[in-house]
Scaffold this active site. Structure first.
Site, PDB file in Angstrom:
ATOM      1  CB  CYS A 133      -8.298   7.101  23.311  1.00 19.86           C
ATOM      2  SG  CYS A 133      -7.444   7.693  24.807  1.00 19.86           S
ATOM      3  CD  GLU A 136      -3.396   1.585  29.503  1.00 26.59           C
ATOM      4  OE1 GLU A 136      -4.715   1.787  29.466  1.00 26.59           O
ATOM      5  OE2 GLU A 136      -2.997   1.265  30.561  1.00 26.59           O
TER       6      GLU A 136
HETATM    7  P1  NAD Z   1      -3.163   1.418  15.741  1.00 27.11           P
HETATM    8  O1  NAD Z   1      -3.848   0.301  16.929  1.00 27.11           O
HETATM    9  O2  NAD Z   1      -3.524   1.209  14.404  1.00 27.11           O
HETATM   10  O3  NAD Z   1      -1.391   1.468  15.937  1.00 27.11           O
HETATM   11  C1  NAD Z   1      -1.236   1.654  17.229  1.00 27.11           C
HETATM   12  C2  NAD Z   1       0.314   1.529  16.956  1.00 27.11           C
HETATM   13  O4  NAD Z   1       0.541   0.024  16.695  1.00 27.11           O
HETATM   14  C3  NAD Z   1       1.277   2.147  15.648  1.00 27.11           C
HETATM   15  O5  NAD Z   1       2.233   2.291  16.108  1.00 27.11           O
HETATM   16  C4  NAD Z   1       1.123   0.907  14.619  1.00 27.11           C
HETATM   17  O6  NAD Z   1       2.223   0.975  13.648  1.00 27.11           O
HETATM   18  C5  NAD Z   1       1.181  -0.527  15.541  1.00 27.11           C
HETATM   19  N1  NAD Z   1       0.811  -1.487  15.095  1.00 27.11           N
HETATM   20  C6  NAD Z   1      -0.219  -1.629  14.078  1.00 27.11           C
HETATM   21  N2  NAD Z   1      -0.518  -2.942  13.913  1.00 27.11           N
HETATM   22  C7  NAD Z   1       0.305  -3.623  14.487  1.00 27.11           C
HETATM   23  C8  NAD Z   1       0.656  -5.143  14.689  1.00 27.11           C
HETATM   24  N3  NAD Z   1      -0.143  -5.951  14.134  1.00 27.11           N
HETATM   25  N4  NAD Z   1       1.520  -5.551  15.613  1.00 27.11           N
HETATM   26  C9  NAD Z   1       2.213  -4.498  16.264  1.00 27.11           C
HETATM   27  N5  NAD Z   1       2.180  -3.325  16.215  1.00 27.11           N
HETATM   28  C10 NAD Z   1       1.118  -2.990  15.311  1.00 27.11           C
HETATM   29  O7  NAD Z   1      -3.774   2.626  16.630  1.00 27.11           O
HETATM   30  P2  NAD Z   1      -3.749   4.138  15.941  1.00 27.11           P
HETATM   31  O8  NAD Z   1      -4.772   4.508  14.541  1.00 27.11           O
HETATM   32  O9  NAD Z   1      -2.374   4.463  15.750  1.00 27.11           O
HETATM   33  O10 NAD Z   1      -4.399   5.029  17.040  1.00 27.11           O
HETATM   34  C11 NAD Z   1      -5.729   5.022  17.394  1.00 27.11           C
HETATM   35  C12 NAD Z   1      -6.218   4.204  18.173  1.00 27.11           C
HETATM   36  O11 NAD Z   1      -5.408   4.198  19.570  1.00 27.11           O
HETATM   37  C13 NAD Z   1      -7.752   4.082  18.738  1.00 27.11           C
HETATM   38  O12 NAD Z   1      -8.459   3.216  18.877  1.00 27.11           O
HETATM   39  C14 NAD Z   1      -7.410   4.983  20.080  1.00 27.11           C
HETATM   40  O13 NAD Z   1      -8.670   4.812  20.805  1.00 27.11           O
HETATM   41  C15 NAD Z   1      -6.283   4.324  20.532  1.00 27.11           C
HETATM   42  N6  NAD Z   1      -5.882   5.187  21.809  1.00 27.11           N
HETATM   43  C16 NAD Z   1      -5.817   4.694  23.080  1.00 27.11           C
HETATM   44  C17 NAD Z   1      -5.385   5.375  24.015  1.00 27.11           C
HETATM   45  C18 NAD Z   1      -5.431   4.751  25.426  1.00 27.11           C
HETATM   46  O14 NAD Z   1      -4.550   5.196  26.227  1.00 27.11           O
HETATM   47  N7  NAD Z   1      -6.419   4.034  25.644  1.00 27.11           N
HETATM   48  C19 NAD Z   1      -4.568   6.522  23.791  1.00 27.11           C
HETATM   49  C20 NAD Z   1      -4.601   7.027  22.326  1.00 27.11           C
HETATM   50  C21 NAD Z   1      -5.345   6.246  21.350  1.00 27.11           C
END
Ligand code: NAD
Length: 683
Positions: free
Chosen positions: A469, A435
């Site tokens: 999001c 997501e």
């Molecule tokens: P992010 O993608 O930076 O990180 C999300 C998670 O992934 C964290 O636990 C992070 O440590 C981990 N991560 C980061 N890089 C990684 C990699 N290369 N491999 C594996 N894991 C990795 O996102 P964020 O800043 O924590 O959250 C904000 C983002 O999440 C925004 O883009 C928002 O739109 C999205 N979001 C989407 C939804 C949805 O349901 N569609 C809901 C909430 C947030």
């Protein structure tokens, strides 16, 4: 084997690149530790830097094409940060292209001294990549400090690591390198098994020897909240072994006690409502009303999982034709920081209900929310190792994704990281649900109450500083409504109450961190460079400088193709797009790669029908001022905003279990298909 350390392009201009993962501060702190250990062990160290000579303009052709000047000799940007400056005896070698071996002095220095290169620096997918391949070709053994390299492009960084690990080098955490080389002055030299503190039956994996990151209070940046351990591959492997050992037994227990345990979990969470809400307020700066809403949503998701859980998940389609549902095994959950309670609860509940065990990698902020999720699971009577947590960053998350025996990954987060994870899962044939970010368009049609629409949208866009999001990001207004709506909207934005997240009247709290705020400011600056105009906001509010507040900002882009229109700004920014007419507005609404939410404000039945048939998003809202999400409805992005089945309701079952069709005929010896749910599918 004699080892030497190579530091590649650790220069201020490269470190300033936005989106660097890990962040520049973390990277510099990590490499500084390793450098100190190499020096204390009197092992060779060499610094390689890109240096551009302005007179002869020796920039790479793509820098010339982009008119980019960086690392110009003699400028501060070409220098290393003070911590990483060379000391006497350490060569500093210049290059102008990708590979460090472009400078023949590197090989000349290393060859007589070193068989093993330990590589750190920037960027993983570019100069680090080519240097490693050249070192490999020259016969060196290469180790890469996985937490000592960084990139601004997670997709290519992940693919690079995958490619290089299969051929030319080994990636391992700094601590592991310290241990293996027995480096002096590095606490990692003491070999220890991964530490663990048990939360009454559910484990919290945390290495005693891995690096930590300090997190701050978003509303009072000078206040340090706590440090978080950055788990490594060994921690992930250890947690996996525990989860895997528990899974077959839990699969059977889930059928008998799953519903009871999930109900008890809901009770345990409810009894801690105040404490959890306060943690959300303090750790991510979520205004208290929004934090309460997240708590209630989390409970709603949990009750939905209780209601869906049927004791026997097999069904008979016809005489001798049965469908059975098996758990997947151990599932990896990777979650973002902005809903640190609801998103994990919404994944853990159906994962456990379907007989899986869980290895969860939460985001770095909101550590105590994570702890309370674990504690309440234990209070509810879930057996030990049903859920194991490894704290950490991108590297930790990647270790979860590439673990060969984790059957499936459910990820929520940004589009860039989701794509990187998607690529790694694709080459491993691993099941993925992702997501991802939204870039949600709202179309303003013929609406009799533009003022009310403007008030709804101002709140939906800017509450929790736009860090949802589902928040509206782009408002698309056809010419006839343009001036009228915009006047109302700017008036409503001006009325929003900025304040402390603890204050129940606060509508706009701080952003989660200074780093995220800097990112938003850089995006706004980029838009202004492309001809954008700020209609309101765009600054750090004077009164709230002690925290990470940023003014609600409304911006008109120079062009519909600008980056601010096409990339998600995860903060308090709304982009206004003008359209010739209603149909053109719907086209603009669809005209981005993302497709999470699309909304319409219109009283006109034809416009409503057109929009609902044309809008390309997983969630449509028509004149809907509720911000909530129904826990039984599918939650998933279309287009680039999602991969795999959506979350919640019956869609969870599709992801967290594996159906099997069984056809049989009654012969003289009756055949009884085995009880479903008792065995994990081994991926
Ligand atoms: P992010 O993608 O930076 O990180 C999300 C998670 O992934 C964290 O636990 C992070 O440590 C981990 N991560 C980061 N890089 C990684 C990699 N290369 N491999 C594996 N894991 C990795 O996102 P964020 O800043 O924590 O959250 C904000 C983002 O999440 C925004 O883009 C928002 O739109 C999205 N979001 C989407 C939804 C949805 O349901 N569609 C809901 C909430 C947030």
């Amino acid at each position: 084997m004699r080892a030497g350390l190579v530091l590649i392009d650790l220069q201020r201009d490269f470190l300033a690149r936005s989106g660097l993962t890990p962040s520049a501060d973390t990277l510099v702190a990590n490499v500084t530790r390793l450098l100190a250990a190499f020096r204390a062990s009197t092992l060779p160290v060499v610094h390689v830097r890109t240096l551009v000579n302005e007179d002869i303009d020796n920039r790479m052709p793509h820098w010339k094409r982009q008119n980019f000047w960086g690392c110009v000799d003699g400028t501060p940007g070409a220098c290393a940060p003070a911590e990483l400056e060379a000391i006497p005896g350490e060569p500093v070698l210049a290059k102008s292209f990708f590979s460090s071996f472009q400078n023949s002095e590197l090989d000349a220095f290393l060859r007589p001294r070193v068989e093993l290169l330990v590589v750190t620096g920037l960027y993983t997918h570019a100069c680090v990549h080519t240097t490693i391949l050249d070192a490999y070709q020259r016969g060196y053994e290469v180790w890469v400090a996985s937490d000592g390299v960084a990139s601004y492009d997670p997709l290519y960084a992940a693919l690079t690591q995958d490619y290089l690990e299969a051929r030319a080098c080994r990636f391992m955490a700094l601590a592991e390198i310290g241990r293996r080389l027995n480096l002096r002055g590095n606490k990692a030299t003491v070999a220890q098994p991964p530490g663990e503190s048990v939360h009454a039956g559910v484990r919290w994996q945390a290495s005693s020897d891995t690096p930590t990151l300090t997190l701050h209070n978003p509303a009072q940046w000078s206040e340090r909240l706590y440090t978080v351990e950055i788990g490594n591959e060994a921690d992930v492997n250890h947690a996996f072994r525990l989860s895997s050992a528990r899974q077959p037994k839990w699969a059977g227990e889930a059928i008998r006690f799953g519903v009871e345990r999930l109900r008890a979990w809901a009770d345990a969470l409810r009894s801690r409502r105040t404490a959890i809400v306060l943690s959300l307020v303090r750790e991510i700066g979520k205004p208290v009303r929004d934090a309460e809403a997240e708590f209630d949503y989390a409970l709603g998701l949990l009750y939905a999982a209780v209601d869906r859980r049927r004791p026997d998940q097999s069904e008979t389609l016809a005489e001798g034709v049965q469908v059975r549902h098996y758990p997947l095994g151990v599932v990896g959950l990777i979650t973002p920081w902005n809903n640190p309670l609801a998103i994990p609860v919404g994944k853990i509940a159906p994962a456990l209900a379907n007989g899986n065990t869980v290895l969860w990698k939460p985001a770095l902020p909101a550590r105590s929310v994570t702890a309370q999720v674990l504690e309440t699971l234990a209070e509810a009577g879930f057996p030990e190792d049903c859920v194991n947590v490894v704290l950490g960053d991108a590297g930790t998350g990647q270790a979860v994704v590439v673990h060969p025996d984790i059957a499936a990954i459910s990820f929520t987060g940004s589009l860039a990281v989701g794509r990187a994870i998607g690529a790694l899962c694709a080459v491993r044939g691993k099941i993925l649900q992702a997501e991802l970010g939204g870039n949600n368009g709202v179309v303003i049609g013929e609406c009799h109450d533009l003022r009310q629409a403007a008030a709804d949208l101002a709140l939906m866009a800017f509450s929790f500083a736009g860090q949802r999001c589902t928040a509206p990001r782009r408002i698309i207004i056809p010419c006839p409504q343009y001036d009228g709506f915009l006047t109302h909207f700017l008036e409503q934005v001006g009325k929003l109450r900025l304040g402390a997240p603890t204050d129940p009247d606060t509508q706009v709290g701080p952003m989660v961190s200074r780093e995220r705020r800097d990112d938003i400011m850089a995006r706004i600056e980029g838009s202004l460079d492309q001809g954008g105009r700020i209609l309101c906001g765009g600054r750090i509010p004077r009164r709230w400088r002690h925290g990470c507040w940023f003014e609600p900002t409304v911006i008109v882009p120079g062009d519909h193709q600008d980056a601010i229109v096409h990339e998600e700004s995860f903060g308090p920014v709304v982009v206004i797009q003008r359209a010739d007419d209603f149909k053109a507005a719907v086209t603009l609404c669809n005209g981005v790669q993302q497709g999470l939410v699309a909304s319409l404000y219109s009283d006109d039945a034809d416009q409503q029908r057109y929009f609902s048939n044309q809008a390309q998003a997983g969630i449509l809202r028509i004149n809907d001022d509720r911000r909530g999400i129904h826990p039984e409805a599918p939650f998933g992005g279309w287009k680039a905003s999602g991969m795999g089945p959506p979350e919640h309701g019956r869609w969870d079952e599709a992801f967290y279990s594996r159906p099997q069709a069984v056809y049989w005929r009654q012969h003289s010896t009756p055949f009884h298909p085995p009880q479903p749910g008792c065995t994990a599918w081994k991926h």
